[in-house]
Design a protein around this motif. Structure first.
Motif, PDB file in Angstrom:
ATOM      1  N   GLU A 248      -8.021  21.935  36.295  1.00  0.00           N
ATOM      2  CA  GLU A 248      -6.660  21.575  35.883  1.00  0.00           C
ATOM      3  C   GLU A 248      -6.583  20.078  35.568  1.00  0.00           C
ATOM      4  OE1 GLU A 248      -4.416  23.792  35.329  1.00  0.00           O
ATOM      5  OE2 GLU A 248      -5.122  25.541  36.445  1.00  0.00           O
TER       6      GLU A 248
ATOM      7  N   GLU B  31      -0.309  20.694  33.213  1.00  0.00           N
ATOM      8  CA  GLU B  31      -1.610  20.873  33.875  1.00  0.00           C
ATOM      9  C   GLU B  31      -1.685  20.062  35.157  1.00  0.00           C
ATOM     10  OE1 GLU B  31      -3.327  23.227  32.921  1.00  0.00           O
ATOM     11  OE2 GLU B  31      -2.362  23.498  30.991  1.00  0.00           O
TER      12      GLU B  31
ATOM     13  N   HIS C  77       0.054  22.009  37.723  1.00  0.00           N
ATOM     14  CA  HIS C  77      -0.794  23.098  38.228  1.00  0.00           C
ATOM     15  C   HIS C  77      -1.781  22.563  39.260  1.00  0.00           C
ATOM     16  CE1 HIS C  77      -0.248  25.293  34.115  1.00  0.00           C
ATOM     17  NE2 HIS C  77       0.872  25.194  34.803  1.00  0.00           N
TER      18      HIS C  77
ATOM     19  N   VAL D  52      -9.406  28.723  31.031  1.00  0.00           N
ATOM     20  CA  VAL D  52      -8.633  28.595  32.270  1.00  0.00           C
ATOM     21  C   VAL D  52      -8.227  29.982  32.782  1.00  0.00           C
ATOM     22  CG1 VAL D  52      -6.495  27.737  33.307  1.00  0.00           C
ATOM     23  CG2 VAL D  52      -7.797  26.278  31.763  1.00  0.00           C
TER      24      VAL D  52
ATOM     25  N   GLN E 276      -0.678  31.704  32.790  1.00  0.00           N
ATOM     26  CA  GLN E 276      -1.722  31.740  31.753  1.00  0.00           C
ATOM     27  C   GLN E 276      -1.361  32.686  30.620  1.00  0.00           C
ATOM     28  OE1 GLN E 276      -3.218  28.681  32.600  1.00  0.00           O
ATOM     29  NE2 GLN E 276      -4.381  29.705  31.001  1.00  0.00           N
TER      30      GLN E 276
END
Ligand SMILES: [Fe+2]
Lengths: 111, 175
Positions: B26, B59, B62, B106, B136
């Motif tokens: 991430e 990101e 995350h 990812v 996702q």
């Protein structure tokens, strides 16, 4: 209350139920570790490349820092190998105990 | 014997390892999107730049979500080192192609973590990862839609202008 978890020729680790910590007995000394510190210690011990240490050009001793108590251990290759055994044995025993306790926990609600 | 391991180190080592690997991924994503944002910004693709700046922030969020989870479980969360990101791209379309590739990688990684959770019977972490699985689906959808815009509009100057007008409008709508 202290319970021995694992013992090697010259070192041992015990669990102190009262303080939720672990005691390393080694060379007539006692060093206390919280679980997270024991993980850090294991990481440094496992981090050594044994094959590299066996090469003749490598120094005879390695220095391990214990940041939680700001101490240094000076270890020979033999001692590093012994600590590996000690820590592997300790964590295996802890995992085994966890598995046993999980089964016992089922009896917490015994109806 | 008291179970100190279970009290203070809730997750299995294997799960801690895969979560730390994901934290690194991430962090790398965040950095990669920042590089894409810079490429777009300099070339006057302001909205595309905004798009990637936002992605970069996402990101980072995350990363922090995973990081806090490990800390909350009293496990070692490793602050990641991030390698070089790609800074040179041939075209705006190439930037978005890289972005989609990235999101697919990812997704694969997230699915592998869920697989590990099942292997080690870690129901709690599997449940925690559910949010990422859904996320996702959305990220991939948006990246795919962006690329489809190039298919529809083409890549000449006017098309790129139209792309710029639309890029921030792409939203995933479950309904
Ligand atoms: Fe992400």
């Amino acid at each position: 209350m202290q319970e021995e978890i694992y013992k090697t020729k010259s070192a041992s680790i015990a669990q102190c139920e009262h303080t939720d910590s672990f005691l390393l007995m080694y060379d007539q000394e006692e060093i206390a570790f919280k679980l997270c510190d024991l993980y850090v210690f294991r990481k440094s011990i496992m981090g050594f490349d044994i094959m590299e240490l066996l090469e003749s050009s490598a120094p005879d001793v390695e220095i391990v820092h214990l940041p939680h108590c700001d101490r240094f251990l000076v270890l020979s290759l033999r001692e590093i190998l012994e600590f590996r055994e000690l820590l592997n044995g300790t964590f295996d025993t802890l995992a085994l105990n966890s598995a046993v306790q999980r089964i016992l926990r089922k009896n917490v609600f015994n109806f | 014997m008291k179970d100190i391991l279970r009290r203070h180190h809730v997750l299995k080592d294997e799960i801690v390892d895969v979560l730390n690997r994901q934290i690194k991924m991430e962090a790398h994503s965040s950095a990669a999107y920042l590089a894409m944002a810079a490429w777009c910004d300099v070339r006057g693709y302001d909205n595309s730049a905004d798009f990637f700046f936002q992605q970069s922030d996402e990101e980072r969020k995350h990363q922090m979500k995973l990081f806090h989870y490990l800390c909350d479980m009293e496990c070692d969360a490793v602050s990641p080192t991030v390698g070089e990101s790609q800074h040179d791209f041939g075209s705006l379309r190439e930037v978005f192609e890289k972005a989609l590739e990235h999101e697919i990688a990812v997704s694969d990684a997230i699915h592998e973590i869920v697989g590990e959770c099942r292997k080690y019977n870690d129901i709690a972490t599997e449940e925690f990862m559910r949010w990422f699985v859904q996320e996702q689906i959305e990220e991939e959808y948006v990246a795919r839609r962006a690329l489809e815009l190039f298919d529809v509009l083409g890549e000449d100057k006017i098309a790129l202008g139209m792309f710029e007008e639309r890029i921030l409008e792409i939203k995933y709508d479950e309904g």
